[in-house]
Design an enzyme around this catalytic site. Structure first.
Site, PDB file in Angstrom:
ATOM      1  N   PRO A 126       0.773  -1.084  -0.077  1.00 41.10           N
ATOM      2  CA  PRO A 126       0.023   0.015  -0.151  1.00 41.10           C
ATOM      3  C   PRO A 126       0.736   1.247   0.044  1.00 41.10           C
ATOM      4  O   PRO A 126       1.723   1.352   0.685  1.00 41.10           O
ATOM      5  CB  PRO A 126      -0.803  -0.033   1.254  1.00 41.10           C
ATOM      6  CG  PRO A 126       0.046  -1.340   2.159  1.00 41.10           C
ATOM      7  CD  PRO A 126       0.524  -2.086   1.121  1.00 41.10           C
ATOM      8  N   ASN A 127       0.481   2.235  -0.813  1.00 41.72           N
ATOM      9  CA  ASN A 127       0.897   3.620  -0.986  1.00 41.72           C
ATOM     10  C   ASN A 127       2.055   3.545  -1.518  1.00 41.72           C
ATOM     11  O   ASN A 127       2.467   5.008  -1.946  1.00 41.72           O
ATOM     12  CB  ASN A 127       0.991   4.415   0.596  1.00 41.72           C
ATOM     13  CG  ASN A 127      -0.349   4.335   1.233  1.00 41.72           C
ATOM     14  OD1 ASN A 127      -0.980   4.883   0.672  1.00 41.72           O
ATOM     15  ND2 ASN A 127      -0.420   3.910   2.450  1.00 41.72           N
ATOM     16  N   ARG A 129       5.727  12.368  -2.072  1.00 40.86           N
ATOM     17  CA  ARG A 129       5.648  12.772  -0.691  1.00 40.86           C
ATOM     18  C   ARG A 129       6.851  12.368  -0.096  1.00 40.86           C
ATOM     19  O   ARG A 129       7.321  11.226  -0.413  1.00 40.86           O
ATOM     20  CB  ARG A 129       4.337  12.415  -0.034  1.00 40.86           C
ATOM     21  CG  ARG A 129       3.053  13.270  -0.429  1.00 40.86           C
ATOM     22  CD  ARG A 129       1.979  12.637   0.232  1.00 40.86           C
ATOM     23  NE  ARG A 129       1.550  11.209  -0.002  1.00 40.86           N
ATOM     24  CZ  ARG A 129       1.478  10.230   0.951  1.00 40.86           C
ATOM     25  NH1 ARG A 129       1.588  10.514   2.187  1.00 40.86           N
ATOM     26  NH2 ARG A 129       1.291   8.867   0.687  1.00 40.86           N
ATOM     27  N   TYR A 151      11.665   8.432   1.587  1.00 42.73           N
ATOM     28  CA  TYR A 151      11.591   7.492   0.368  1.00 42.73           C
ATOM     29  C   TYR A 151      12.275   7.824  -0.951  1.00 42.73           C
ATOM     30  O   TYR A 151      12.117   6.919  -1.661  1.00 42.73           O
ATOM     31  CB  TYR A 151      10.215   7.098   0.152  1.00 42.73           C
ATOM     32  CG  TYR A 151       9.581   6.382   1.486  1.00 42.73           C
ATOM     33  CD1 TYR A 151       9.702   5.416   2.007  1.00 42.73           C
ATOM     34  CD2 TYR A 151       8.377   7.209   2.158  1.00 42.73           C
ATOM     35  CE1 TYR A 151       9.197   4.878   2.915  1.00 42.73           C
ATOM     36  CE2 TYR A 151       8.035   6.830   3.261  1.00 42.73           C
ATOM     37  CZ  TYR A 151       8.255   5.671   3.821  1.00 42.73           C
ATOM     38  OH  TYR A 151       7.647   5.032   4.719  1.00 42.73           O
ATOM     39  N   ASN A 172       8.041  -5.843  -1.368  1.00 42.18           N
ATOM     40  CA  ASN A 172       7.922  -4.760  -0.198  1.00 42.18           C
ATOM     41  C   ASN A 172       6.627  -4.665   0.078  1.00 42.18           C
ATOM     42  O   ASN A 172       6.051  -4.081  -0.713  1.00 42.18           O
ATOM     43  CB  ASN A 172       8.364  -3.422  -0.904  1.00 42.18           C
ATOM     44  CG  ASN A 172       8.532  -2.203  -0.038  1.00 42.18           C
ATOM     45  OD1 ASN A 172       8.072  -2.349   1.013  1.00 42.18           O
ATOM     46  ND2 ASN A 172       8.949  -1.028  -0.341  1.00 42.18           N
ATOM     47  N   ALA A 178       3.339  -0.937   4.565  1.00 39.26           N
ATOM     48  CA  ALA A 178       2.705  -1.029   5.833  1.00 39.26           C
ATOM     49  C   ALA A 178       2.356  -2.613   6.378  1.00 39.26           C
ATOM     50  O   ALA A 178       2.466  -2.892   7.616  1.00 39.26           O
ATOM     51  CB  ALA A 178       1.730   0.069   6.240  1.00 39.26           C
ATOM     52  N   GLU A 210      12.781 -10.073   0.865  1.00 35.17           N
ATOM     53  CA  GLU A 210      12.190  -8.980   1.584  1.00 35.17           C
ATOM     54  C   GLU A 210      13.007  -7.416   1.194  1.00 35.17           C
ATOM     55  O   GLU A 210      14.110  -7.605   1.321  1.00 35.17           O
ATOM     56  CB  GLU A 210      11.947  -8.786   2.890  1.00 35.17           C
ATOM     57  CG  GLU A 210      11.147  -7.773   3.612  1.00 35.17           C
ATOM     58  CD  GLU A 210      11.002  -7.949   5.188  1.00 35.17           C
ATOM     59  OE1 GLU A 210      11.520  -9.019   5.344  1.00 35.17           O
ATOM     60  OE2 GLU A 210      10.596  -7.237   5.635  1.00 35.17           O
ATOM     61  N   HIS A 223      12.871  -3.146   1.560  1.00 38.21           N
ATOM     62  CA  HIS A 223      12.484  -1.862   1.975  1.00 38.21           C
ATOM     63  C   HIS A 223      13.245  -0.857   1.391  1.00 38.21           C
ATOM     64  O   HIS A 223      14.752  -0.684   1.426  1.00 38.21           O
ATOM     65  CB  HIS A 223      12.390  -1.792   3.302  1.00 38.21           C
ATOM     66  CG  HIS A 223      11.308  -2.727   3.936  1.00 38.21           C
ATOM     67  ND1 HIS A 223       9.974  -2.831   3.782  1.00 38.21           N
ATOM     68  CD2 HIS A 223      11.556  -3.812   4.485  1.00 38.21           C
ATOM     69  CE1 HIS A 223       9.428  -3.703   4.246  1.00 38.21           C
ATOM     70  NE2 HIS A 223      10.466  -4.680   4.844  1.00 38.21           N
ATOM     71  N   ARG A 226      14.084   3.811  12.092  1.00 40.65           N
ATOM     72  CA  ARG A 226      12.796   4.577  12.274  1.00 40.65           C
ATOM     73  C   ARG A 226      11.992   4.110  13.529  1.00 40.65           C
ATOM     74  O   ARG A 226      12.451   3.790  14.349  1.00 40.65           O
ATOM     75  CB  ARG A 226      11.924   4.323  10.803  1.00 40.65           C
ATOM     76  CG  ARG A 226      12.739   4.630   9.695  1.00 40.65           C
ATOM     77  CD  ARG A 226      12.120   4.557   8.404  1.00 40.65           C
ATOM     78  NE  ARG A 226      10.925   5.420   8.251  1.00 40.65           N
ATOM     79  CZ  ARG A 226       9.714   5.329   7.424  1.00 40.65           C
ATOM     80  NH1 ARG A 226       9.933   4.151   6.559  1.00 40.65           N
ATOM     81  NH2 ARG A 226       8.774   6.097   7.622  1.00 40.65           N
ATOM     82  N   ARG A 285       8.131  -0.105  13.016  1.00 41.19           N
ATOM     83  CA  ARG A 285       8.583  -1.019  11.958  1.00 41.19           C
ATOM     84  C   ARG A 285       9.665  -1.534  12.111  1.00 41.19           C
ATOM     85  O   ARG A 285      10.317  -2.366  11.145  1.00 41.19           O
ATOM     86  CB  ARG A 285       9.043   0.388  11.223  1.00 41.19           C
ATOM     87  CG  ARG A 285       7.897   1.489  10.592  1.00 41.19           C
ATOM     88  CD  ARG A 285       8.503   2.723   9.878  1.00 41.19           C
ATOM     89  NE  ARG A 285       7.723   3.578   9.799  1.00 41.19           N
ATOM     90  CZ  ARG A 285       6.604   3.961   9.066  1.00 41.19           C
ATOM     91  NH1 ARG A 285       6.171   2.836   8.441  1.00 41.19           N
ATOM     92  NH2 ARG A 285       6.055   5.025   9.224  1.00 41.19           N
TER      93      ARG A 285
HETATM   94  O1  CA2 Z   1      10.981   1.571   3.441  1.00 44.05           O
HETATM   95  C1  CA2 Z   1       9.904   0.985   2.867  1.00 44.05           C
HETATM   96  O2  CA2 Z   1      10.048   0.554   1.748  1.00 44.05           O
HETATM   97  C2  CA2 Z   1       8.472   0.711   3.512  1.00 44.05           C
HETATM   98  O3  CA2 Z   1       8.144  -0.508   3.212  1.00 44.05           O
HETATM   99  C3  CA2 Z   1       7.516   1.726   3.080  1.00 44.05           C
HETATM  100  C4  CA2 Z   1       6.152   1.684   3.808  1.00 44.05           C
HETATM  101  C5  CA2 Z   1       6.579   1.806   5.272  1.00 44.05           C
HETATM  102  O4  CA2 Z   1       5.452   1.634   5.840  1.00 44.05           O
HETATM  103  C6  CA2 Z   1       7.368   0.498   5.758  1.00 44.05           C
HETATM  104  O5  CA2 Z   1       7.684   0.745   7.241  1.00 44.05           O
HETATM  105  C7  CA2 Z   1       8.637   0.809   4.950  1.00 44.05           C
HETATM  106  C8  CA2 Z   1       5.521   2.860   3.243  1.00 44.05           C
HETATM  107  C9  CA2 Z   1       5.200   3.091   1.900  1.00 44.05           C
HETATM  108  C10 CA2 Z   1       4.601   4.568   1.766  1.00 44.05           C
HETATM  109  O6  CA2 Z   1       4.902   4.899   0.658  1.00 44.05           O
HETATM  110  C11 CA2 Z   1       4.878   6.279   0.528  1.00 44.05           C
HETATM  111  C12 CA2 Z   1       4.880   6.790  -0.724  1.00 44.05           C
HETATM  112  C13 CA2 Z   1       5.157   8.249  -0.948  1.00 44.05           C
HETATM  113  C14 CA2 Z   1       5.242   8.942   0.295  1.00 44.05           C
HETATM  114  C15 CA2 Z   1       5.059   8.412   1.302  1.00 44.05           C
HETATM  115  C16 CA2 Z   1       4.863   7.151   1.717  1.00 44.05           C
END
Ligand code: CA2
Length: 153
Positions: free
Chosen positions: A11-12, A19, A24, A79, A82, A103, A105, A112, A116
């Site tokens: 997700p996201n 953002r 990221y 990946n 969340a 895996e 990230h 962090r 996490r």
């Molecule tokens: O660091 C990573 O790749 C994560 O898997 C990214 C997840 C986070 O919940 C994990 O703890 C670590 C969040 C992805 C959210 O993606 C975003 C994209 C644009 C702006 C903000 C967040």
């Protein structure tokens, strides 16, 4: 053996690059897809790159990995975003898929927030790559190529 690696994103991640660039980076998921596909090609592999905001869809893709057309997937790079920290359903699917799992990230999750630091996905993964941004996907493809080579040797 199949030459396809299933690369799953949670997700996201579809909004990547728009953002929180300090965490990221500025690379979009489409850019990462390009990097991953190109790296896979150098190993004679094909990356089937997908993203979903839905836990159930990710579970279904993992369940279908072995029967992916035409010859099934050889391994999974994931990946789970969340869902990494919450999803027993994704863990169970990965544990029963019978494929090597890596895996990845973008961020260093251990630098962090405390929540996490725990990953359900890690329990099913051969290894974890985190903190290298988009390059982590290329490293994951290299690692998967080595795992698959060792399997057929
Ligand atoms: O660091 C990573 O790749 C994560 O898997 C990214 C997840 C986070 O919940 C994990 O703890 C670590 C969040 C992805 C959210 O993606 C975003 C994209 C644009 C702006 C903000 C967040």
């Amino acid at each position: 053996m199949s030459r396809v690696i299933l690369v799953l994103n949670g997700p996201n991640l579809n909004t990547l690059g728009q953002r929180e660039p300090d965490i990221y980076g500025r690379t979009s998921l489409e850019d990462i897809k390009g990097l991953t596909t190109a790296r896979a090609k150098t190993h004679g592999l094909e990356a089937d790159f997908r993203q979903s905001n839905e836990e159930g869809e990710l579970v279904s893709w993992i369940q279908g990995a072995r029967t992916l057309s035409p010859g099934g997937a050889a391994g999974i790079v994931i990946n789970a975003a969340a869902y990494t920290h919450t999803s027993v359903a994704i863990l169970d699917a990965l544990l029963s898929c019978g494929l090597p799992v890596i895996e990845v990230h973008l961020s260093n999750i251990y630098k962090r927030e405390e929540f996490r630091h725990h990953s359900f996905v890690s329990k099913a993964a051969t290894g974890v790559i985190c903190g290298f941004g988009a390059q982590g996907y290329e490293l994951a493809v290299d690692a998967m190529a080595n795992l698959l080579k060792a399997k057929t040797a």
